[in-house]
Motif scaffolding. Structure first.
Motif, PDB file in Angstrom:
ATOM      1  N   ASN A 131       0.792  -1.224   0.000  1.00  0.00           N
ATOM      2  CA  ASN A 131       0.000   0.000   0.000  1.00  0.00           C
ATOM      3  C   ASN A 131       0.825   1.276   0.000  1.00  0.00           C
ATOM      4  O   ASN A 131       0.712   2.135   0.880  1.00  0.00           O
ATOM      5  CB  ASN A 131      -0.974   0.055   1.185  1.00  0.00           C
ATOM      6  CG  ASN A 131      -1.955   1.230   1.042  1.00  0.00           C
ATOM      7  OD1 ASN A 131      -2.308   1.617  -0.055  1.00  0.00           O
ATOM      8  ND2 ASN A 131      -2.365   1.808   2.156  1.00  0.00           N
ATOM      9  N   GLU A 132       1.659   1.422  -1.040  1.00  0.00           N
ATOM     10  CA  GLU A 132       2.380   2.700  -1.157  1.00  0.00           C
ATOM     11  C   GLU A 132       1.404   3.781  -1.621  1.00  0.00           C
ATOM     12  O   GLU A 132       1.477   4.930  -1.197  1.00  0.00           O
ATOM     13  CB  GLU A 132       3.536   2.556  -2.154  1.00  0.00           C
ATOM     14  CG  GLU A 132       4.448   3.766  -2.218  1.00  0.00           C
ATOM     15  CD  GLU A 132       3.897   4.910  -3.070  1.00  0.00           C
ATOM     16  OE1 GLU A 132       3.003   4.649  -3.892  1.00  0.00           O
ATOM     17  OE2 GLU A 132       4.329   6.038  -2.881  1.00  0.00           O
ATOM     18  N   GLU A 133       0.459   3.432  -2.502  1.00  0.00           N
ATOM     19  CA  GLU A 133      -0.317   4.475  -3.164  1.00  0.00           C
ATOM     20  C   GLU A 133      -1.307   5.183  -2.240  1.00  0.00           C
ATOM     21  O   GLU A 133      -1.597   6.370  -2.432  1.00  0.00           O
ATOM     22  CB  GLU A 133      -1.077   3.887  -4.374  1.00  0.00           C
ATOM     23  CG  GLU A 133      -0.168   3.482  -5.516  1.00  0.00           C
ATOM     24  CD  GLU A 133       0.529   4.664  -6.182  1.00  0.00           C
ATOM     25  OE1 GLU A 133       0.286   5.810  -5.793  1.00  0.00           O
ATOM     26  OE2 GLU A 133       1.351   4.431  -7.078  1.00  0.00           O
ATOM     27  N   PRO A 139      -3.439   6.391   4.706  1.00  0.00           N
ATOM     28  CA  PRO A 139      -2.639   7.264   3.865  1.00  0.00           C
ATOM     29  C   PRO A 139      -1.713   6.484   2.927  1.00  0.00           C
ATOM     30  O   PRO A 139      -1.597   5.254   3.035  1.00  0.00           O
ATOM     31  CB  PRO A 139      -1.805   8.037   4.906  1.00  0.00           C
ATOM     32  CG  PRO A 139      -1.571   7.027   5.992  1.00  0.00           C
ATOM     33  CD  PRO A 139      -2.844   6.224   6.058  1.00  0.00           C
ATOM     34  N   ALA A 140      -1.036   7.202   2.083  1.00  0.00           N
ATOM     35  CA  ALA A 140      -0.023   6.591   1.214  1.00  0.00           C
ATOM     36  C   ALA A 140       1.153   6.125   2.072  1.00  0.00           C
ATOM     37  O   ALA A 140       1.321   6.541   3.215  1.00  0.00           O
ATOM     38  CB  ALA A 140       0.454   7.626   0.193  1.00  0.00           C
ATOM     39  N   MET A 141       1.964   5.222   1.499  1.00  0.00           N
ATOM     40  CA  MET A 141       3.157   4.677   2.157  1.00  0.00           C
ATOM     41  C   MET A 141       2.806   4.098   3.524  1.00  0.00           C
ATOM     42  O   MET A 141       3.511   4.300   4.525  1.00  0.00           O
ATOM     43  CB  MET A 141       4.258   5.740   2.313  1.00  0.00           C
ATOM     44  CG  MET A 141       4.844   6.233   1.014  1.00  0.00           C
ATOM     45  SD  MET A 141       4.000   7.699   0.415  1.00  0.00           S
ATOM     46  CE  MET A 141       4.773   8.921   1.416  1.00  0.00           C
ATOM     47  N   LEU A 142       1.679   3.381   3.589  1.00  0.00           N
ATOM     48  CA  LEU A 142       1.167   2.910   4.881  1.00  0.00           C
ATOM     49  C   LEU A 142       2.108   1.893   5.532  1.00  0.00           C
ATOM     50  O   LEU A 142       2.481   2.026   6.699  1.00  0.00           O
ATOM     51  CB  LEU A 142      -0.225   2.326   4.716  1.00  0.00           C
ATOM     52  CG  LEU A 142      -0.942   1.898   6.003  1.00  0.00           C
ATOM     53  CD1 LEU A 142      -1.109   3.050   6.994  1.00  0.00           C
ATOM     54  CD2 LEU A 142      -2.320   1.282   5.687  1.00  0.00           C
ATOM     55  N   GLU A 196      10.458   9.406 -12.408  1.00  0.00           N
ATOM     56  CA  GLU A 196      10.401  10.758 -11.822  1.00  0.00           C
ATOM     57  C   GLU A 196       8.971  11.216 -11.562  1.00  0.00           C
ATOM     58  O   GLU A 196       8.695  11.940 -10.619  1.00  0.00           O
ATOM     59  CB  GLU A 196      11.099  11.761 -12.745  1.00  0.00           C
ATOM     60  CG  GLU A 196      11.074  13.197 -12.224  1.00  0.00           C
ATOM     61  CD  GLU A 196      11.352  14.232 -13.289  1.00  0.00           C
ATOM     62  OE1 GLU A 196      11.960  13.893 -14.323  1.00  0.00           O
ATOM     63  OE2 GLU A 196      10.966  15.396 -13.082  1.00  0.00           O
ATOM     64  N   GLN A 197       8.073  10.850 -12.444  1.00  0.00           N
ATOM     65  CA  GLN A 197       6.664  11.260 -12.378  1.00  0.00           C
ATOM     66  C   GLN A 197       6.520  12.772 -12.593  1.00  0.00           C
ATOM     67  O   GLN A 197       5.486  13.349 -12.270  1.00  0.00           O
ATOM     68  CB  GLN A 197       6.024  10.858 -11.030  1.00  0.00           C
ATOM     69  CG  GLN A 197       6.043   9.347 -10.801  1.00  0.00           C
ATOM     70  CD  GLN A 197       5.375   8.925  -9.509  1.00  0.00           C
ATOM     71  OE1 GLN A 197       5.867   9.254  -8.433  1.00  0.00           O
ATOM     72  NE2 GLN A 197       4.295   8.173  -9.603  1.00  0.00           N
ATOM     73  N   GLY A 198       7.536  13.400 -13.093  1.00  0.00           N
ATOM     74  CA  GLY A 198       7.526  14.834 -13.408  1.00  0.00           C
ATOM     75  C   GLY A 198       8.334  15.048 -14.673  1.00  0.00           C
ATOM     76  O   GLY A 198       8.913  14.109 -15.229  1.00  0.00           O
ATOM     77  N   GLY A 359       9.091  15.090  -6.161  1.00  0.00           N
ATOM     78  CA  GLY A 359       7.784  15.740  -5.978  1.00  0.00           C
ATOM     79  C   GLY A 359       6.796  14.775  -5.344  1.00  0.00           C
ATOM     80  O   GLY A 359       5.922  15.161  -4.570  1.00  0.00           O
ATOM     81  N   ALA A 360       6.950  13.498  -5.675  1.00  0.00           N
ATOM     82  CA  ALA A 360       6.027  12.483  -5.140  1.00  0.00           C
ATOM     83  C   ALA A 360       6.570  11.933  -3.825  1.00  0.00           C
ATOM     84  O   ALA A 360       7.765  11.993  -3.552  1.00  0.00           O
ATOM     85  CB  ALA A 360       5.882  11.342  -6.143  1.00  0.00           C
ATOM     86  N   GLY A 361       5.662  11.380  -3.032  1.00  0.00           N
ATOM     87  CA  GLY A 361       6.070  10.662  -1.826  1.00  0.00           C
ATOM     88  C   GLY A 361       6.454   9.243  -2.205  1.00  0.00           C
ATOM     89  O   GLY A 361       5.950   8.703  -3.194  1.00  0.00           O
ATOM     90  N   HIS A 362       7.373   8.647  -1.447  1.00  0.00           N
ATOM     91  CA  HIS A 362       7.800   7.264  -1.730  1.00  0.00           C
ATOM     92  C   HIS A 362       8.079   6.553  -0.413  1.00  0.00           C
ATOM     93  O   HIS A 362       8.337   7.190   0.615  1.00  0.00           O
ATOM     94  CB  HIS A 362       9.074   7.264  -2.579  1.00  0.00           C
ATOM     95  CG  HIS A 362       8.901   7.963  -3.894  1.00  0.00           C
ATOM     96  ND1 HIS A 362       8.212   7.408  -4.953  1.00  0.00           N
ATOM     97  CD2 HIS A 362       9.295   9.190  -4.330  1.00  0.00           C
ATOM     98  CE1 HIS A 362       8.198   8.251  -5.962  1.00  0.00           C
ATOM     99  NE2 HIS A 362       8.835   9.342  -5.611  1.00  0.00           N
ATOM    100  N   SER A 385       2.410  10.694 -14.973  1.00  0.00           N
ATOM    101  CA  SER A 385       2.244   9.521 -14.109  1.00  0.00           C
ATOM    102  C   SER A 385       0.898   9.630 -13.407  1.00  0.00           C
ATOM    103  O   SER A 385       0.219  10.654 -13.497  1.00  0.00           O
ATOM    104  CB  SER A 385       3.384   9.462 -13.084  1.00  0.00           C
ATOM    105  OG  SER A 385       3.281   8.295 -12.291  1.00  0.00           O
ATOM    106  N   HIS A 386       0.499   8.517 -12.718  1.00  0.00           N
ATOM    107  CA  HIS A 386      -0.864   8.456 -12.167  1.00  0.00           C
ATOM    108  C   HIS A 386      -1.860   8.696 -13.292  1.00  0.00           C
ATOM    109  O   HIS A 386      -2.846   9.405 -13.167  1.00  0.00           O
ATOM    110  CB  HIS A 386      -1.056   9.441 -10.996  1.00  0.00           C
ATOM    111  CG  HIS A 386      -0.381   8.949  -9.747  1.00  0.00           C
ATOM    112  ND1 HIS A 386      -0.632   9.450  -8.500  1.00  0.00           N
ATOM    113  CD2 HIS A 386       0.557   7.985  -9.557  1.00  0.00           C
ATOM    114  CE1 HIS A 386       0.110   8.817  -7.596  1.00  0.00           C
ATOM    115  NE2 HIS A 386       0.841   7.941  -8.208  1.00  0.00           N
ATOM    116  N   ASN A 387      -1.522   8.041 -14.421  1.00  0.00           N
ATOM    117  CA  ASN A 387      -2.305   8.110 -15.643  1.00  0.00           C
ATOM    118  C   ASN A 387      -1.953   6.851 -16.427  1.00  0.00           C
ATOM    119  O   ASN A 387      -0.771   6.487 -16.516  1.00  0.00           O
ATOM    120  CB  ASN A 387      -1.895   9.363 -16.436  1.00  0.00           C
ATOM    121  CG  ASN A 387      -2.718   9.519 -17.700  1.00  0.00           C
ATOM    122  OD1 ASN A 387      -2.824   8.574 -18.499  1.00  0.00           O
ATOM    123  ND2 ASN A 387      -3.306  10.688 -17.894  1.00  0.00           N
TER     124      ASN A 387
END
Ligand code: HGY
Ligand code: MN
Ligand code: MN
Length: 416
Positions: A131-133, A139-142, A196-198, A359-362, A385-387
């Motif tokens: 459950n990273e997302e 939350p994310a990165m649970l 990178e997602q950016g 920019g994203a959490g990991h 990303s997230h697409n």
């Protein structure tokens, strides 16, 4: 660097095939993936990952949050292992590479070491964090958050999805509620390769992002309560329209983020109105604010301005509100030695590289609290990303995995 200075490379064709084999599990509707955490598709992906790791001679352990650890022995079993990995769960309309590249590049490191007959002093452990997302269960990165001691296990088990299903029960249902205590493992280092997602690396034509920092984040879940009433007969001045309140706060989040450019982002991606009927004024609205910044000062300023703004909007509209913080971490500084190791690997291999802030959490953002941690990034097409249209090239994947290989092996120390 690694392997007596030779320019060792991973097997890019095998990595690319492995990624696209995994992409067949939990397909989306537009070419990407919908493999949300703790679904049957997630279970299928986990089983495939475990099979591949065992075929590569690694032994699998699973902790009480379902995170998976595939261990390749070193010559000194008692030496602290070098961890490498990311996540296999995806967004509901996710891409094929977000998270997956990092987990399967870790597997590729093990496969390449096997091919070359290389032994390392320290064990190497390939990791799939649960459950990273944070899309199905916030939350994310649970799981990495529980591992780092940020979240309590029972609190994590009690997280609910939109259908009221509990995290702990779903984890049990798919058969991945391990016995191993979460967070007991000690690491020499943790490396995470991620797209990178950016847009920065692609725009600058650079192969490798050396991630020095990760921006901080708040997720605020807001519940507005107005009054349901007829859209045709209720006079405008007597309406308590929770949907309109949400719209004004969505605009407020955007404006506040724009006030702190270039070091801030803000949006509302999750929105629900009740009863969601065409001819009823929404009596209730529930939505999640996502604000981020590399600067703690900016992040905290945005948080308080938005909370103040919510009060003002609701007062003016005679709407009540609740704000629940469902996610937060301060900006992260990654381990200097691990960052240097990554830079040296990119240089040694002749890849172009630059420092970058994530920019994203990991998962690496939480693991950096309990072990020396750093990240490697590769470009993605149009920074998207997230697409489901998320794309990378095989060359970018190879560059990232080559650098990961050399960083991991240099840290795990080659014996022969
Ligand atoms: O939200 C994030 O930054 C990550 O993709 N879960
Ligand atoms: Mn990710
Ligand atoms: Mn993601």
């Amino acid at each position: 660097m690694a392997a007596h200075g030779e320019n060792l490379r991973i097997n890019a064709d095998r990595l690319w095939d492995t990624i696209h084999e995994m992409a067949k599990i939990g397909p989306g509707v537009a070419g990407g993936n919908n493999r949300q955490t703790l679904t049957d598709a997630d279970a299928e992906a986990r089983a495939l990952f475990a099979r591949w790791c065992e075929e590569a001679g690694a032994t699998i352990s699973i902790d009480a949050m379902g995170s998976m650890f595939a261990r390749r022995e070193g010559t000194e079993p008692g030496a602290l292992p070098v961890y490498v990995g990311s996540h296999l769960d995806t967004q509901p309309t996710g891409g094929r590479y977000d998270g997956v590249l990092g987990v399967l590049s870790g597997l590729e490191v093990v496969r390449t070491l096997n091919d070359l007959g290389i032994r390392t002093k320290h064990p190497i452990v390939v990791t799939n964090w649960t459950n990273e997302e944070g899309s199905r269960f916030a939350p994310a990165m649970l799981a990495s958050g529980v591992f780092a001691g940020v979240h309590d296990l029972e609190w994590a088990y009690a997280r609910q999805d939109a259908d009221g299903k509990l995290f702990g029960e779903e984890l049990e249902r798919i058969g991945y509620k391990g016995n191993e205590p979460v967070g007991a493992r000690k690491m020499k280092a943790f490396f995470e390769l991620h797209i990178e997602q950016g847009p920065i690396l692609e725009r600058e034509g650079i192969d490798i992002g050396v991630v020095t920092h990760g921006q901080g984040l708040y997720w605020l879940q807001v519940t507005l309560t107005g009054k349901e009433s007829h859209t045709g007969t209720t006079p405008m001045h007597r309406r308590r329209n929770a949907g309109l309140g949400m719209a004004r706060i969505v605009e407020l989040v955007h404006e506040v983020a724009m006030d702190y450019q270039p070091d801030a982002v803000g949006a509302v991606g999750h929105m629900e109105v009740y009863p969601n009927s065409r001819n009823i004024i929404p009596g209730c609205a529930v939505f999640t604010i996502d604000i981020r910044s590399p600067s703690k000062k900016v992040l905290d300023a945005m948080n308080s301005r938005i909370r103040q703004g919510i009060e003002t909007v609701c007062e003016a509209m005679d709407i009540s509100h609740e704000v629940e913080q469902v996610g937060h971490f301060d900006p992260v500084t990654f381990d200097e030695d691990c960052v240097k190791t990554i830079r040296a690997a990119a240089e040694h291999l002749g890849y172009s590289f630059r420092d970058i802030v994530s920019g994203a959490g990991h998962d690496a953002c939480w693991i950096s609290r309990v072990a020396p941690t750093a990240m490697i990034m590769c470009p993605c097409v149009n920074g998207l990303s997230h697409n489901e249209a998320e794309e990378i090239t095989k060359e970018w994947a190879q560059a990232g995995a080559d650098v990961l290989f050399h960083a991991v092996v240099a840290t795990a120390q080659i014996v022969d």
